[in-house]
Design a protein around this motif. Structure first.
Motif, PDB file in Angstrom:
ATOM      1  N   LEU A   1       0.820  -1.202   0.000  1.00  0.00           N
ATOM      2  CA  LEU A   1       0.000   0.000   0.000  1.00  0.00           C
ATOM      3  C   LEU A   1       0.854   1.253   0.000  1.00  0.00           C
ATOM      4  N   ARG A   2       2.029   1.187   0.588  1.00  0.00           N
ATOM      5  CA  ARG A   2       2.897   2.357   0.654  1.00  0.00           C
ATOM      6  C   ARG A   2       3.262   2.873  -0.732  1.00  0.00           C
ATOM      7  N   ALA A   3       3.326   1.976  -1.701  1.00  0.00           N
ATOM      8  CA  ALA A   3       3.729   2.361  -3.058  1.00  0.00           C
ATOM      9  C   ALA A   3       2.543   2.684  -3.972  1.00  0.00           C
ATOM     10  N   ARG A   4       1.319   2.457  -3.497  1.00  0.00           N
ATOM     11  CA  ARG A   4       0.154   2.785  -4.316  1.00  0.00           C
ATOM     12  C   ARG A   4       0.027   4.308  -4.399  1.00  0.00           C
ATOM     13  N   THR A   5      -0.423   4.800  -5.542  1.00  0.00           N
ATOM     14  CA  THR A   5      -0.375   6.228  -5.808  1.00  0.00           C
ATOM     15  C   THR A   5      -1.692   6.940  -5.524  1.00  0.00           C
ATOM     16  N   LEU A   6      -1.610   8.259  -5.433  1.00  0.00           N
ATOM     17  CA  LEU A   6      -2.813   9.065  -5.262  1.00  0.00           C
ATOM     18  C   LEU A   6      -3.754   8.875  -6.447  1.00  0.00           C
ATOM     19  N   ARG A   7      -3.216   8.759  -7.648  1.00  0.00           N
ATOM     20  CA  ARG A   7      -4.037   8.524  -8.835  1.00  0.00           C
ATOM     21  C   ARG A   7      -4.822   7.214  -8.692  1.00  0.00           C
ATOM     22  N   GLN A   8      -4.173   6.180  -8.179  1.00  0.00           N
ATOM     23  CA  GLN A   8      -4.854   4.892  -7.999  1.00  0.00           C
ATOM     24  C   GLN A   8      -5.961   4.995  -6.953  1.00  0.00           C
ATOM     25  N   LEU A   9      -5.738   5.751  -5.901  1.00  0.00           N
ATOM     26  CA  LEU A   9      -6.798   5.938  -4.909  1.00  0.00           C
ATOM     27  C   LEU A   9      -7.969   6.718  -5.494  1.00  0.00           C
ATOM     28  N   LEU A  10      -7.671   7.767  -6.251  1.00  0.00           N
ATOM     29  CA  LEU A  10      -8.731   8.562  -6.861  1.00  0.00           C
ATOM     30  C   LEU A  10      -9.614   7.723  -7.779  1.00  0.00           C
ATOM     31  N   THR A  11      -9.019   6.811  -8.524  1.00  0.00           N
ATOM     32  CA  THR A  11      -9.756   6.012  -9.509  1.00  0.00           C
ATOM     33  C   THR A  11     -10.210   4.660  -8.968  1.00  0.00           C
ATOM     34  N   HIS A  12     -10.016   4.425  -7.672  1.00  0.00           N
ATOM     35  CA  HIS A  12     -10.435   3.174  -7.033  1.00  0.00           C
ATOM     36  C   HIS A  12      -9.730   1.966  -7.641  1.00  0.00           C
ATOM     37  N   THR A  13      -8.469   2.148  -8.025  1.00  0.00           N
ATOM     38  CA  THR A  13      -7.692   1.048  -8.617  1.00  0.00           C
ATOM     39  C   THR A  13      -6.484   0.677  -7.761  1.00  0.00           C
ATOM     40  N   ALA A  14      -6.490   1.060  -6.476  1.00  0.00           N
ATOM     41  CA  ALA A  14      -5.350   0.791  -5.600  1.00  0.00           C
ATOM     42  C   ALA A  14      -5.379  -0.606  -4.994  1.00  0.00           C
ATOM     43  N   GLY A  15      -6.477  -1.345  -5.194  1.00  0.00           N
ATOM     44  CA  GLY A  15      -6.565  -2.698  -4.662  1.00  0.00           C
ATOM     45  C   GLY A  15      -7.043  -2.792  -3.235  1.00  0.00           C
ATOM     46  N   LEU A  16      -7.551  -1.693  -2.678  1.00  0.00           N
ATOM     47  CA  LEU A  16      -8.064  -1.705  -1.311  1.00  0.00           C
ATOM     48  C   LEU A  16      -9.460  -2.319  -1.261  1.00  0.00           C
ATOM     49  N   PRO A  17      -9.841  -2.901  -0.118  1.00  0.00           N
ATOM     50  CA  PRO A  17     -11.228  -3.354   0.045  1.00  0.00           C
ATOM     51  C   PRO A  17     -12.190  -2.182  -0.041  1.00  0.00           C
ATOM     52  N   ALA A  18     -13.466  -2.495  -0.241  1.00  0.00           N
ATOM     53  CA  ALA A  18     -14.473  -1.454  -0.389  1.00  0.00           C
ATOM     54  C   ALA A  18     -14.747  -0.719   0.911  1.00  0.00           C
ATOM     55  N   TRP A  19     -14.772  -1.448   2.032  1.00  0.00           N
ATOM     56  CA  TRP A  19     -15.297  -0.871   3.272  1.00  0.00           C
ATOM     57  C   TRP A  19     -14.822  -1.698   4.450  1.00  0.00           C
ATOM     58  N   ALA A  20     -14.828  -1.108   5.619  1.00  0.00           N
ATOM     59  CA  ALA A  20     -14.602  -1.810   6.884  1.00  0.00           C
ATOM     60  C   ALA A  20     -15.340  -1.047   7.971  1.00  0.00           C
ATOM     61  N   PRO A  21     -15.783  -1.720   9.031  1.00  0.00           N
ATOM     62  CA  PRO A  21     -16.539  -1.045  10.095  1.00  0.00           C
ATOM     63  C   PRO A  21     -15.624  -0.285  11.043  1.00  0.00           C
ATOM     64  N   LEU A  22     -15.014   0.776  10.553  1.00  0.00           N
ATOM     65  CA  LEU A  22     -14.086   1.558  11.366  1.00  0.00           C
ATOM     66  C   LEU A  22     -14.751   2.098  12.621  1.00  0.00           C
ATOM     67  N   TYR A  23     -16.047   2.396  12.556  1.00  0.00           N
ATOM     68  CA  TYR A  23     -16.737   3.009  13.692  1.00  0.00           C
ATOM     69  C   TYR A  23     -16.825   2.079  14.892  1.00  0.00           C
ATOM     70  N   THR A  24     -16.528   0.795  14.697  1.00  0.00           N
ATOM     71  CA  THR A  24     -16.517  -0.152  15.814  1.00  0.00           C
ATOM     72  C   THR A  24     -15.135  -0.302  16.436  1.00  0.00           C
ATOM     73  N   TRP A  25     -14.142   0.406  15.927  1.00  0.00           N
ATOM     74  CA  TRP A  25     -12.772   0.235  16.389  1.00  0.00           C
ATOM     75  C   TRP A  25     -12.469   0.980  17.683  1.00  0.00           C
ATOM     76  N   GLY A  26     -13.201   2.035  17.980  1.00  0.00           N
ATOM     77  CA  GLY A  26     -12.897   2.832  19.168  1.00  0.00           C
ATOM     78  C   GLY A  26     -13.157   4.297  18.912  1.00  0.00           C
ATOM     79  N   ASP A  27     -12.438   5.170  19.651  1.00  0.00           N
ATOM     80  CA  ASP A  27     -12.646   6.599  19.492  1.00  0.00           C
ATOM     81  C   ASP A  27     -11.964   7.105  18.226  1.00  0.00           C
ATOM     82  N   ALA A  28     -12.149   8.380  17.918  1.00  0.00           N
ATOM     83  CA  ALA A  28     -11.647   8.935  16.663  1.00  0.00           C
ATOM     84  C   ALA A  28     -10.131   8.825  16.556  1.00  0.00           C
ATOM     85  N   ALA A  29      -9.419   9.057  17.656  1.00  0.00           N
ATOM     86  CA  ALA A  29      -7.955   8.987  17.619  1.00  0.00           C
ATOM     87  C   ALA A  29      -7.488   7.570  17.310  1.00  0.00           C
TER      88      ALA A  29
END
Length: 338
Positions: free
Chosen positions: A106-134
């Motif tokens: 992921l460190r080498a994936r580019t801003l262009r790939q993130l913008l176009t949804h081609t970076a290979g990341l999953p669609a979603w995760a339940p971040l709100y269940t992880w804890g506080d904002a920090a």
């Protein structure tokens, strides 16, 4: 409604029927052409429960994933205009602590790939269940995501969450502190906002607070969601995309030309089965939001339109076919242009 010639009777009837049937509490449609002529239509309720609130033209809507093109992608492109970043920068350039002990690709994936949804990341995760904002902010940068090879389009909130963090680093301030144009806000007045869901997590009906759970857990604003807008405010964006001036000429050209299969750097392109309808010209682009919002621009036809609904009120688990309505609205608007 301001009288005009852009919203045909058939489109009006479609929206009136959707609201009258109970499928949608309310809907607001705005259409603008290449000459700057506008017409709007507002129908139904801003809130159905616990109290009935009629919908007015100046109400604020939770734009959900319209945050991605209208705020995050545009802000990244503005930063490129200013020489503060390059679209082909790897993420580690701006987020050096990103998965630094994990040897993550992921460190080498580019801003262009993130913008176009081609970076290979999953669609979603339940971040709100992880804890506080920090905790969420820290864990987002250290999570061992199951990455796919880059290139294939996989629509990802996570990619835009990371782009939001990049913007904060580049500008040295929180997203909530970014300047917004008239008709856009991160903190709309609740009493003038359209209700979304009776949230089972927060145990209240949401009005003027971010519907998306992950953005809400991060304080209400993130790279993928959190932007609110009035109908006029979103129409202003659509008009500037259509007529120019949304970005510098070079950046706007980059924002709207094909950049990945079915996508530009900021938008979805017209394709079979998409939300804008089958009568759009091939150059048409647009984007939708989970709450029931959407924006489309057809430069060949010289037409842009915005459809805002609260289809998740009082629950996201309804059966109304919002995608079918979006297509029908686009088709009837374009057919009326001759």
């Amino acid at each position: 409604m301001r009288e005009g010639a852009l919203i045909p009777r058939r489109t009006h009837a479609l929206l009136e029927g959707a609201v009258a049937s109970g499928g949608l509490p309310g809907a607001a449609l705005g259409v603008v052409d290449a000459a700057g002529q506008r017409q709007t239509l507002t129908l139904g309720l801003a809130q159905r429960e616990p109290d009935v609130v009629p919908l007015e033209g100046g109400h604020w809507w939770d734009l959900a994933s319209l945050t991605k093109p209208l705020f995050t992608a545009r802000s990244i492109l503005r930063a490129a205009e200013a020489g503060q970043l390059d679209l082909d920068d790897p993420l580690e350039t701006h987020l050096p602590e990103l998965a630094w002990m994990q040897d993550s690709a992921l460190r080498a994936r580019t801003l262009r790939q993130l913008l176009t949804h081609t970076a290979g990341l999953p669609a979603w995760a339940p971040l709100y269940t992880w804890g506080d904002a920090a905790t969420i902010r820290s864990r987002l940068l250290q999570e061992a995501w199951d990455l796919q090879p880059p290139g294939e389009v996989t629509y990802s909130d996570l990619g835009y969450l990371l782009l939001g963090r990049v913007l904060e680093r580049v500008h040295g301030r929180a997203l909530r502190e970014f300047a917004l144009e008239d008709g856009l806000s991160f903190t709309p007045p609740p009493e003038a906002s359209v209700a979304t869901e009776r949230c089972l997590w927060r145990e209240r009906t949401l009005r003027g607070e971010t519907h998306d759970e992950n953005a809400a857990a991060l304080g209400g604003v993130a790279g993928h969601a959190g932007l609110f807008g009035t109908l006029d405010g979103v129409m202003n964006q659509a008009e500037r995309i259509l007529r120019g001036g949304w970005l510098s000429a070079a950046a706007q050209e980059a924002a709207v030309r094909p950049a990945a299969p079915g996508r530009t750097l900021a938008f979805v392109q017209a394709q079979p089965g998409w939300s804008g309808g089958s009568l759009c010209s091939p150059e048409t682009l647009g984007h939708t939001g989970f709450t029931g919002t959407g924006l489309w621009v057809d430069p060949r036809r010289g037409l842009a339109w915005v459809l805002l609904t609260n289809r998740v009120h009082p629950s996201r688990h309804g059966t109304f076919d919002i995608q079918g309505l979006r297509r029908a609205v686009g088709n009837t608007l374009l057919a009326a242009q001759g």
